[in-house]
Design a protein around this motif. Structure first.
Motif, mmCIF file in Angstrom:
data_model
loop_
_atom_site.group_PDB
_atom_site.id
_atom_site.type_symbol
_atom_site.label_atom_id
_atom_site.label_comp_id
_atom_site.label_asym_id
_atom_site.label_seq_id
_atom_site.Cartn_x
_atom_site.Cartn_y
_atom_site.Cartn_z
ATOM 1 N N LEU A 3 5.503 -16.502 8.457
ATOM 2 C CA LEU A 3 4.289 -15.705 8.292
ATOM 3 C C LEU A 3 4.051 -14.876 9.545
ATOM 4 O O LEU A 3 4.184 -15.370 10.648
ATOM 5 C CB LEU A 3 3.095 -16.621 8.076
ATOM 6 N N PRO A 4 3.661 -13.660 9.378
ATOM 7 C CA PRO A 4 3.327 -12.885 10.564
ATOM 8 C C PRO A 4 2.104 -13.488 11.237
ATOM 9 O O PRO A 4 1.230 -14.027 10.584
ATOM 10 C CB PRO A 4 3.007 -11.489 10.023
ATOM 11 N N THR A 6 -0.555 -12.460 12.785
ATOM 12 C CA THR A 6 -1.928 -11.999 12.688
ATOM 13 C C THR A 6 -2.406 -11.909 11.249
ATOM 14 O O THR A 6 -3.325 -11.189 10.944
ATOM 15 C CB THR A 6 -2.054 -10.610 13.324
ATOM 16 N N GLU A 96 -7.578 -9.813 6.990
ATOM 17 C CA GLU A 96 -6.878 -8.923 6.076
ATOM 18 C C GLU A 96 -7.529 -8.983 4.717
ATOM 19 O O GLU A 96 -7.485 -9.986 4.033
ATOM 20 C CB GLU A 96 -5.430 -9.404 5.978
ATOM 21 N N ILE A 98 -8.008 -6.933 1.109
ATOM 22 C CA ILE A 98 -7.869 -5.784 0.203
ATOM 23 C C ILE A 98 -8.843 -6.020 -0.923
ATOM 24 O O ILE A 98 -8.737 -6.997 -1.662
ATOM 25 C CB ILE A 98 -6.428 -5.677 -0.312
ATOM 26 N N ASP A 119 -8.117 -1.262 1.497
ATOM 27 C CA ASP A 119 -7.900 -2.207 2.582
ATOM 28 C C ASP A 119 -9.057 -2.110 3.564
ATOM 29 O O ASP A 119 -9.258 -1.072 4.200
ATOM 30 C CB ASP A 119 -6.573 -1.873 3.273
ATOM 31 N N ASN A 122 -8.335 -1.295 7.343
ATOM 32 C CA ASN A 122 -7.763 -0.022 7.747
ATOM 33 C C ASN A 122 -8.865 0.869 8.286
ATOM 34 O O ASN A 122 -9.613 1.498 7.539
ATOM 35 C CB ASN A 122 -7.088 0.618 6.522
ATOM 36 N N LEU A 196 -3.893 -12.247 -1.030
ATOM 37 C CA LEU A 196 -2.728 -11.505 -0.616
ATOM 38 C C LEU A 196 -1.456 -12.306 -0.784
ATOM 39 O O LEU A 196 -0.408 -11.781 -1.124
ATOM 40 C CB LEU A 196 -2.879 -11.108 0.848
ATOM 41 N N MET A 197 -1.594 -13.605 -0.520
ATOM 42 C CA MET A 197 -0.386 -14.424 -0.595
ATOM 43 C C MET A 197 0.215 -14.342 -1.981
ATOM 44 O O MET A 197 1.412 -14.212 -2.145
ATOM 45 C CB MET A 197 -0.725 -15.884 -0.283
ATOM 46 N N GLY B 45 5.480 -5.836 10.948
ATOM 47 C CA GLY B 45 5.202 -7.239 10.653
ATOM 48 C C GLY B 45 3.765 -7.625 10.833
ATOM 49 O O GLY B 45 3.448 -8.783 11.093
ATOM 50 N N SER B 46 2.864 -6.671 10.714
ATOM 51 C CA SER B 46 1.469 -6.988 11.007
ATOM 52 C C SER B 46 0.762 -7.609 9.820
ATOM 53 O O SER B 46 -0.302 -8.161 9.955
ATOM 54 C CB SER B 46 0.721 -5.720 11.420
ATOM 55 N N ILE B 48 1.123 -9.330 5.635
ATOM 56 C CA ILE B 48 1.983 -9.787 4.551
ATOM 57 C C ILE B 48 2.026 -8.759 3.432
ATOM 58 O O ILE B 48 2.910 -8.756 2.591
ATOM 59 C CB ILE B 48 1.482 -11.147 4.034
ATOM 60 N N ASP B 86 -3.298 -1.009 -1.029
ATOM 61 C CA ASP B 86 -4.367 -0.164 -0.515
ATOM 62 C C ASP B 86 -4.067 1.293 -0.845
ATOM 63 O O ASP B 86 -2.982 1.800 -0.577
ATOM 64 C CB ASP B 86 -4.459 -0.360 0.996
#
Lengths: 240, 557
Positions: A3-4, A6, A96, A98, A119, A122, A196-197, B45-46, B48, B86
């Motif tokens: 997993l990234p 952040t 994060e 969306i 998002d 953003n 998101l996952m 990679g920020s 998922i 998005d």
């Protein structure tokens, strides 16, 4: 897949509109002496407050409204601005997210229904640009539609931002600790935001199934005069 | 790119898609550096929701969607409904592909793309067209001889034949200028604008009229048709509907020059009062006026200056370029004068606001023709750069040319030619403030008295005519000035070349002298060497003699 780092937790950010320009959506609905003034526009909160009165005067003059409107308009704008500013000092968690944005508005003779994803993280997002592309693509000629669409998007983003401030405050109060906080964020935001996952999993595709396309497709209807009148009457009844 | 299989018997299975050559890095199976740098969000990679795999899916989907129908322009809205993610990010990918021509390369481009709407006179141009300008700008032709109409392409050869640059264009009255490329039959417009008059009620038929099919010239307006006033002996069936809405009267979208000028004038006078402005510009609604004004490059300035116009006439003007600050004071003095003057002033102010270049220097002129700016702006810009005498001469010639074109302006102009010449020369004085202040101050006074008398009769010179005069004047003046400068440049170049040649000659001369000196020195040295040699030979002989004398028997050589 690793997993990234952040992806789930982020340091709290000061409250602001999650768009490229920090503009506040202001809605006015004032009724005096049998005249009703409805309007919706964006305001730059960094403008000095003296501008509010100037703007109110100008509007009244341009639209030839009775002068009582000046104070009422100014007051209403001022209230909404203060409310915005009251959130400003606080943190909001912007994990994060969306979120789905739904458009359901009527501008003069054009009826718009749309559904898409946005998002929240953003900060370069631009509702005005989206509105412009939308109007160009759908061939809308009425110049008032674009700003109305952008305003609707902004309003929804504003509300969601306010919610995240509220949730951030709750998290601070709760003593579950850091790990708990992450859980709380994802569960709090889960109501609105998409998981998101699930969506962006490695073995799933980001291309929607064809049968779902109609859900996310914009619908633009041009109404006739009678339909407009009927809708307006219904709206008035609802708001009273 | 898949290539078509050239087999006349079977249909080709693959289709050929065109993409621009600068996108040849594109591969279906791979993600190129260009994509990585342009769309960093997917590759750092920020999140998922942004991975290279996802990017590839977006990209492939969009390109395939476009290729289902290559001639149809793919819009963002069509793709975003099919992709999860998005919308701002999707839009970014879409724009990236569009800019690199991977989608919508062969599609018909929109003609009315609002981003690229050209504000000049309602022209719309396709986004993909490249404007190439060659040679002299539109409407300016450099002629070889004062009276010939043959245009020459390069000023070099014609420079000598044209005599003094000043005379080439203007000079005596009666010089016939070729019609300017911007020439438009303004009187034709005026006639057309009248539209149709209803046969029965006598009013203007604005949106639509019913034409009597049996006898073409009889028209009635919509109202009359509905009410049943068909006129004598005519029945309902005989009428045919013809919609004038979009045709002869100017639609909301197209603005002619005349209307633009009217709009500007009325905004100057009435400022923010859009009702009055809309009244003054007869064919446009309030909304149209406002939107047109905003579109004009200096529109915002106009609205601002209109405020101050009432309070302080020179206030806003003074904030413009320094070079023109003196002229604004002059403008104040001559503000009393005729409409033509106002026109020139107004367009000059607007031109000043729009152009941000420094005041043109004497020798080198900033580019005069800019395809993107309005005609009025160009006129204004050009008019500020020429000297008064040139402009006056050009104005006379322009007037004469106009007279020759059609008789109507001749009647107007003939009676008051002197007046116009004076009237037009005064703005030119304004445009060159230094000289105006000293030399022409006296002239101004006597002009003022003249113009005051004649100003009353001048009110009916139609606006369009004045505009055209001004335009023709400015363009002619610019041509003359350009000629002058071209000649000057030529002479300078010759002079410089002569100097260079001289210098080279001198250099060569001095080199030659140097070598001459060297030669002399060498000769002398040579002589000395020879002498030395002789001496040595003599000494040797001496030694030998003495050796022989003393009887040295053996001689070792």
């Amino acid at each position: 897949m690793k997993l990234p780092a952040t992806s789930s937790s982020k340091a709290p950010v000061k409250f602001r509109m999650p768009t490229a320009d920090n503009l506040v959506p202001i809605r006015l609905d004032i009724e005096t002496e049998g005249q009703r003034y409805k309007d919706a526009f964006t305001w730059n909160p960094s403008d000095p407050d003296s501008e509010v009165v100037v703007f109110a005067k100008r509007t009244v003059r341009d639209l030839k409204l009775p002068p009582q409107f000046i104070t009422q308009i100014a007051q209403s704008i001022q209230t909404q601005l203060t409310e915005f500013r009251s959130y400003e000092g606080q943190d909001m968690y912007t994990a994060e997210k969306i979120v789905p944005i739904k458009l359901d508005l009527r501008v003069n003779h054009t009826l718009i229904k749309d559904h898409f994803l946005w998002d929240l993280n953003n900060y370069e997002s631009d509702p005005e640009e989206f509105a412009r592309t939308f109007c160009n693509d759908m061939g809308i000629e009425d110049p008032e539609v674009g700003p109305a669409v952008a305003f609707a998007i902004r309003e929804q983003l504003y509300e969601i931002a306010i919610q995240s401030v509220a949730s951030a405050r709750e998290i601070k109060i709760s003593k579950k600790g850091r790990r708990g906080a992450e859980h709380a964020i994802s569960s709090k935001g889960g109501g609105n935001a998409l998981d998101l996952m699930k969506l962006f999993r490695y073995n799933s595709s980001v291309v929607r199934k064809r049968k779902e396309w109609y859900v996310y497709e914009p619908i633009v209807d041009i109404l006739s005069n009678e339909e407009v009148d009927a809708l307006e009457a219904r709206e008035d009844r609802n708001t009273r | 790119m898949e290539m078509p299989q050239y087999d006349p018997n079977t249909k080709p299975e693959f289709e050929l898609y065109t993409i621009p050559s600068h996108s040849s890095w594109f591969r279906w199976d791979d993600i190129h550096e260009t994509e990585r740098t342009a769309l960093k969000e997917f590759f750092d990679g920020s999140s998922i929701s942004r991975t290279p795999k996802i990017y590839k899916e977006y990209r492939d989907f969009m390109i395939n969607k476009y290729r289902e129908e290559p001639s149809r322009r793919l819009t963002f809205t069509q793709v975003r409904k099919s992709l999860v993610g998005d919308v701002s990010l999707l839009h970014k990918v879409f724009r990236f592909l569009d800019e690199w021509g991977l989608i919508n390369f062969g599609a018909v481009s929109r003609g009315d793309d609002s981003d690229n709407r050209d504000s000049s006179l309602g022209d719309t141009e396709l986004k993909n067209q490249v404007k190439i300008e060659e040679g002299a700008p539109n409407g300016v032709r450099v002629v070889a001889l004062p009276n010939s109409l043959k245009p020459i392409s390069v000023p070099n050869s014609g420079a000598d034949g044209s005599g003094n640059g000043k005379v080439a264009v203007a000079g005596e009255t009666g010089v016939k200028l070729p019609p300017l490329a911007s020439y438009s039959d303004v009187f034709g417009d005026l006639v057309k604008l009248k539209g149709f008059k209803c046969g029965s009620c006598g009013e203007q038929c604005n949106s639509g009229c019913y034409e009597y099919s049996k006898q073409g010239s009889f028209v009635i307006c919509e109202k009359c048709f509905k009410n049943g006033n068909y006129g004598e002996d005519k029945s309902k069936d005989d009428f045919r509907f013809s919609d004038l809405g979009g045709n002869s009267l100017t639609h909301g979208a197209t603005w002619t020059e005349a209307e633009t000028l009217l709009l500007l004038e009325s905004v100057m006078r009435h400022g923010d009062n859009w009702e009055l402005v809309a009244q003054n510009v007869p064919t446009k609604s309030k909304l149209d006026c406002i939107s047109k004004l905003i579109e004009l490059p200096f529109g915002e300035f106009m609205m601002g200056s209109a405020h101050e116009m009432n309070s302080c006439p020179t206030g806003s003007l003074n904030s413009l370029k320094e070079g023109q600050s003196a002229s604004s004071e002059n403008q104040n003095d001559v503000k009393m004068e005729d409409q033509v003057h106002d026109q020139m002033n107004e367009s000059k102010q607007n031109g000043d606001a729009a152009t941000e270049e420094p005041p043109a220097k004497r020798k080198r002129i900033a580019p005069l023709s800019d395809g993107g700016s309005t005609l009025i702006k160009q006129v204004a810009h050009i008019s500020t750069m020429v000297g008064p005498h040139v402009t006056a001469a050009a104005a006379e010639a322009a007037v004469a040319a106009l007279c020759n074109e059609s008789s109507c302006p001749r009647e107007i102009f003939d009676g008051d030619e002197d007046y116009l010449a004076n009237g037009l020369s005064s703005p030119t004085m304004v445009s060159d403030p230094e000289r105006a202040l000293q030399v022409d101050a006296s002239k101004m006074e006597e002009n003022q008295s003249e113009t005051q008398d004649a100003s009353s009769e001048k009110n009916d010179v139609p606006l369009n005519l004045r505009i055209r005069t001004a335009t023709a004047t400015a363009l002619g003046a610019a041509a003359a000035n350009a000629k002058l400068l071209a000649d000057q440049e030529d002479r300078e170049i010759e002079h410089l070349v002569a100097i260079i040649i001289e210098t080279q000659m001198k250099k060569l001369h001095s080199k030659i002298n140097y070598f001459d000196d060297l030669e002399l020195i060498m000769e002398k040295e040579y002589n000395e060497m020879m002498q030395l040699k002789e001496c040595l030979v003599e000494e040797r002989i001496d030694v030998l003699e003495r050796a022989l004398k003393t009887g040295v028997s053996k001689w070792r050589s």
